[in-house]
Scaffold this motif. Structure first.
Motif, PDB file in Angstrom:
ATOM      1  N   THR A 163      61.487  25.183  21.802  1.00 21.09           N
ATOM      2  CA  THR A 163      62.845  25.305  22.323  1.00 21.09           C
ATOM      3  C   THR A 163      63.876  24.794  21.332  1.00 21.09           C
ATOM      4  O   THR A 163      64.896  25.447  21.074  1.00 21.09           O
ATOM      5  CB  THR A 163      62.968  24.523  23.643  1.00 21.09           C
ATOM      6  N   VAL A 164      63.604  23.626  20.745  1.00 19.67           N
ATOM      7  CA  VAL A 164      64.552  23.033  19.805  1.00 19.67           C
ATOM      8  C   VAL A 164      64.670  23.883  18.545  1.00 19.67           C
ATOM      9  O   VAL A 164      65.761  24.109  18.022  1.00 19.67           O
ATOM     10  CB  VAL A 164      64.132  21.590  19.458  1.00 19.67           C
ATOM     11  N   HIS A 165      63.539  24.391  18.045  1.00 17.13           N
ATOM     12  CA  HIS A 165      63.585  25.232  16.848  1.00 17.13           C
ATOM     13  C   HIS A 165      64.341  26.527  17.105  1.00 17.13           C
ATOM     14  O   HIS A 165      65.092  26.993  16.239  1.00 17.13           O
ATOM     15  CB  HIS A 165      62.166  25.529  16.361  1.00 17.13           C
ATOM     16  N   VAL A 166      64.156  27.116  18.272  1.00 11.31           N
ATOM     17  CA  VAL A 166      64.903  28.332  18.606  1.00 11.31           C
ATOM     18  C   VAL A 166      66.394  28.032  18.642  1.00 11.31           C
ATOM     19  O   VAL A 166      67.227  28.799  18.120  1.00 11.31           O
ATOM     20  CB  VAL A 166      64.426  28.914  19.954  1.00 11.31           C
ATOM     21  N   ARG A 167      66.756  26.898  19.227  1.00 10.17           N
ATOM     22  CA  ARG A 167      68.169  26.533  19.306  1.00 10.17           C
ATOM     23  C   ARG A 167      68.764  26.347  17.908  1.00 10.17           C
ATOM     24  O   ARG A 167      69.859  26.817  17.618  1.00 10.17           O
ATOM     25  CB  ARG A 167      68.329  25.249  20.121  1.00 10.17           C
ATOM     26  N   ARG A 168      68.024  25.659  17.039  1.00  9.45           N
ATOM     27  CA  ARG A 168      68.512  25.455  15.679  1.00  9.45           C
ATOM     28  C   ARG A 168      68.589  26.780  14.912  1.00  9.45           C
ATOM     29  O   ARG A 168      69.524  27.023  14.157  1.00  9.45           O
ATOM     30  CB  ARG A 168      67.595  24.477  14.933  1.00  9.45           C
ATOM     31  N   LEU A 169      67.599  27.634  15.130  1.00 11.50           N
ATOM     32  CA  LEU A 169      67.584  28.923  14.446  1.00 11.50           C
ATOM     33  C   LEU A 169      68.754  29.780  14.887  1.00 11.50           C
ATOM     34  O   LEU A 169      69.410  30.441  14.061  1.00 11.50           O
ATOM     35  CB  LEU A 169      66.257  29.629  14.723  1.00 11.50           C
ATOM     36  N   ARG A 170      69.050  29.769  16.177  1.00 11.91           N
ATOM     37  CA  ARG A 170      70.210  30.516  16.656  1.00 11.91           C
ATOM     38  C   ARG A 170      71.493  30.033  15.996  1.00 11.91           C
ATOM     39  O   ARG A 170      72.400  30.826  15.709  1.00 11.91           O
ATOM     40  CB  ARG A 170      70.319  30.371  18.180  1.00 11.91           C
ATOM     41  N   GLU A 182      72.923  33.506  14.516  1.00 19.60           N
ATOM     42  CA  GLU A 182      73.777  34.186  15.491  1.00 19.60           C
ATOM     43  C   GLU A 182      75.248  34.073  15.109  1.00 19.60           C
ATOM     44  O   GLU A 182      75.693  33.047  14.607  1.00 19.60           O
ATOM     45  CB  GLU A 182      73.571  33.591  16.887  1.00 19.60           C
ATOM     46  N   ASP A 183      76.015  35.127  15.372  1.00 20.27           N
ATOM     47  CA  ASP A 183      77.464  35.057  15.191  1.00 20.27           C
ATOM     48  C   ASP A 183      78.065  34.057  16.178  1.00 20.27           C
ATOM     49  O   ASP A 183      78.985  33.315  15.845  1.00 20.27           O
ATOM     50  CB  ASP A 183      78.097  36.440  15.398  1.00 20.27           C
ATOM     51  N   ASP A 184      77.531  34.051  17.402  1.00 20.37           N
ATOM     52  CA  ASP A 184      77.962  33.100  18.429  1.00 20.37           C
ATOM     53  C   ASP A 184      76.702  32.537  19.084  1.00 20.37           C
ATOM     54  O   ASP A 184      76.131  33.163  19.981  1.00 20.37           O
ATOM     55  CB  ASP A 184      78.838  33.803  19.472  1.00 20.37           C
ATOM     56  N   PRO A 185      76.238  31.354  18.650  1.00 17.24           N
ATOM     57  CA  PRO A 185      74.997  30.799  19.204  1.00 17.24           C
ATOM     58  C   PRO A 185      75.037  30.604  20.714  1.00 17.24           C
ATOM     59  O   PRO A 185      73.990  30.606  21.367  1.00 17.24           O
ATOM     60  CB  PRO A 185      74.871  29.444  18.479  1.00 17.24           C
ATOM     61  N   ALA A 186      76.250  30.446  21.289  1.00 15.71           N
ATOM     62  CA  ALA A 186      76.358  30.284  22.737  1.00 15.71           C
ATOM     63  C   ALA A 186      76.140  31.590  23.475  1.00 15.71           C
ATOM     64  O   ALA A 186      75.902  31.594  24.685  1.00 15.71           O
ATOM     65  CB  ALA A 186      77.726  29.698  23.096  1.00 15.71           C
ATOM     66  N   ASP A 187      76.242  32.711  22.754  1.00 14.96           N
ATOM     67  CA  ASP A 187      76.028  34.030  23.339  1.00 14.96           C
ATOM     68  C   ASP A 187      75.112  34.824  22.411  1.00 14.96           C
ATOM     69  O   ASP A 187      75.543  35.758  21.738  1.00 14.96           O
ATOM     70  CB  ASP A 187      77.370  34.748  23.523  1.00 14.96           C
ATOM     71  N   PRO A 188      73.821  34.434  22.325  1.00 14.17           N
ATOM     72  CA  PRO A 188      72.913  35.020  21.326  1.00 14.17           C
ATOM     73  C   PRO A 188      72.667  36.497  21.564  1.00 14.17           C
ATOM     74  O   PRO A 188      72.384  36.929  22.677  1.00 14.17           O
ATOM     75  CB  PRO A 188      71.627  34.204  21.506  1.00 14.17           C
ATOM     76  N   ARG A 189      72.740  37.269  20.495  1.00 13.54           N
ATOM     77  CA  ARG A 189      72.503  38.706  20.546  1.00 13.54           C
ATOM     78  C   ARG A 189      71.219  39.113  19.822  1.00 13.54           C
ATOM     79  O   ARG A 189      70.725  40.214  20.035  1.00 13.54           O
ATOM     80  CB  ARG A 189      73.685  39.456  19.917  1.00 13.54           C
TER      81      ARG A 189
END
Length: 234
Positions: free
Chosen positions: A192-199, A203-210
């Motif tokens: 979970t933490v690695h995905v969050r850091r990777l986003r 991602e252009d907007d990590p709060a709204d991952p595309r």
């Protein structure tokens, strides 16, 4: 013989970890604080550092940041606190992995071996692959987005590569831990933490991952930038 630097101000923890690593075939140097760790690392560049977060004076985050500034070296962070914020901070400054105290020394050895094995893997002959504006060069272990190089850690690159190679496929956290980390067990919040850091990096907007989408009740899925179905906000 691979050289490991163990940095912990608790002599009992340091001795136990050192004993397990030496029995696993590693040469181990020990430091009880940040300045000593940096001196040892400068004199004899270690292959990996096991680093306690809560050190007196200069804490583990500062030590990790300084080590990373001197060149690439894998770091496994030890923390006595289970706070996700601590794990995120460790990953932010470049730690490749973390283990929360109390921990099994044998599990720590397995994680050390896993990180070193990933780092020493023979360069892949796989051709570069592109999706969603991201291009991965497995041979060079280089990732770019829209031509800009992404500053990824070892695990972040492996995680992104696995997701990009399987676009549109939903992956559970258990499957990602097995396929990317090579572990059959462990703290799933690592994923979970690695995905969050990777986003935060792709991602252009990590709060709204595309690109790296959450699949509720399952895990995560990589989608091209123009995909408009099936994903949801983290």
């Amino acid at each position: 013989m691979r050289n490991i630097l163990v940095v912990d101000d608790d002599p009992t923890v340091s001795e136990v970890v050192t004993g397990y690593l030496e029995r696993a075939g590693f040469a181990v140097a020990r430091a009880a604080d940040g300045p000593e760790a940096l001196r040892l690392a400068a004199d004899h560049r270690p292959d990996l550092v096991v680093l306690d977060l809560m050190l007196p004076g200069m804490d583990g985050l500062e030590v990790c940041r300084t080590l990373r500034g001197q060149g690439p070296v894998p770091v496994i962070m030890l923390t006595a606190r289970g706070d996700e914020e601590d794990r995120i901070l460790g990953l932010e400054v470049g730690a490749d992995d973390y283990v929360t105290k109390p921990f099994s020394p044998r599990e720590l050895v397995l994680r050390v071996e896993s990180v070193l094995r990933r780092g020493a893997a023979a360069p892949s002959a796989e051709a570069p692959v592109s999706a969603g504006g991201i291009t991965l060069d497995p041979a060079a272990r280089r990732a770019t987005k829209d031509g800009r190089e992404l500053p990824l850690t070892l695990r972040e690159f492996d995680l992104l590569a696995h997701l990009v190679r399987h676009p549109g496929q939903a992956h559970s956290r258990e499957a990602l831990m097995r396929e990317v980390w090579g572990w059959e067990f462990g703290d799933l919040s690592t994923v979970t933490v690695h995905v969050r850091r990777l986003r935060g990096k792709v991602e252009d907007d990590p709060a709204d991952p595309r690109l790296i989408r959450t699949v509720w009740g399952v895990g995560y899925r990589f989608e091209a930038r123009d995909a408009d179905q099936g994903g949801s906000r983290a």
